[in-house]
Design an enzyme around this catalytic site. Structure first.
Site, PDB file in Angstrom:
ATOM      1  CB  VAL A 265       0.122  -2.855  -1.494  1.00 32.13           C
ATOM      2  CG1 VAL A 265      -0.108  -4.058  -2.320  1.00 32.13           C
ATOM      3  CG2 VAL A 265       0.927  -3.219  -0.347  1.00 32.13           C
ATOM      4  CE1 TYR A 266      -6.586  -0.402  -6.344  1.00 33.98           C
ATOM      5  CE2 TYR A 266      -6.666   2.019  -5.812  1.00 33.98           C
ATOM      6  CZ  TYR A 266      -7.040   0.788  -6.698  1.00 33.98           C
ATOM      7  OH  TYR A 266      -7.829   1.551  -7.431  1.00 33.98           O
ATOM      8  CB  ALA A 267      -0.844   3.885  -4.455  1.00 34.46           C
TER       9      ALA A 267
END
Length: 246
Positions: free
Chosen positions: A153-155
């Protein structure tokens, strides 16, 4: 803008870590700096104090960039106090790591709200209010391209930031406003070090050819270049400041 007018930079999430280093560096470069924080009032005040003690100009402004009016409040404060905005650094962000299969809706939505929604609203506000010849500098991550487990999700939020960077650079060309992104690798900050063993930190540091973690000042130097006169011909780029990790 004339030679005597104040150049002003807004740095989101700049009460500590990389953001604080950026605020201090831009102040040394001659910018009046809006030090943004969400909840760390004392830390933000300390950064302002450091800048003022060194002869610079700064003010701390509380604003939640995940909210619909957070960015507007930052620009309003900058214009009221310093007269206008020339540089926006979209630095604020959060990272909640977990495999995609184990990621809750809440964790997904919070990262999207801050990492993507906050940057989007900053870009939109900046596109309408930054003075001609200004800069918008957003933060991605070198995890985009490495695609490591638990960073899904962060990426994804940061990959979206990169896409908007490329597009906005083309849209703001007629205003002579450059739009770029910085994608750091691991840097020695409180956020990065928290919960990691010395063995893990050493392993991560060994992933790049220089065999060390980045320092906040390493990243601030890249932002300084993009915000300054020597960065004026760099536009629509993502600079991976990571010691050579590929």
């Amino acid at each position: 803008m004339t030679e005597t007018e104040t150049r002003t930079a807004i740095v989101t999430g700049s009460s500590k870590g990389i953001g604080a280093a950026i605020a201090r560096r831009l102040a040394r470069d001659g910018f009046a700096v809006v030090v943004n924080y969400a909840s760390g009032a004392e830390a933000a005040a300390a950064v302002v104090g450091e800048i003022e003690a060194a002869g610079g100009r700064a003010m701390a402004v509380q604003a939640d960039i995940a909210s619909s009016d957070g960015m507007k409040a930052l620009f309003d404060a900058a214009e009221e106090t310093f007269g206008g905005v020339d540089v926006l650094v979209n630095n604020a962000g959060i990272m909640q790591l977990s495999p995609i299969a184990d990621t809750s809706d809440e964790a997904f939505e919070r990262q999207v709200a801050i990492n993507l929604g906050g940057v989007f609203r900053g870009m939109r506000e900046g596109a309408n209010r930054i003075r001609p010849g200004g800069r918008i500098i957003s933060f991605s991550t070198s995890v985009v391209g490495l695609y490591q487990p638990a960073y899904g999700v962060y990426a994804a939020t940061k990959a979206a930031v990169e896409a908007m960077t490329h597009i906005l650079a083309k849209e703001l060309g007629p205003k002579a406003i450059t739009v770029n992104a910085v994608a750091p690798g691991p840097a020695e900050t409180e956020l990065f070090m928290k919960g990691k063993s010395d063995e893990l930190v050493n392993t991560i540091a060994g992933m790049n050819p220089l065999k060390r973690l980045g320092q906040p000042d390493d990243i601030a130097a890249v932002v300084s270049f993009l915000a300054g006169p020597d960065g004026g011909w760099v536009n629509g780029q993502v600079i991976r400041a990571n010691g050579g990790v590929v």
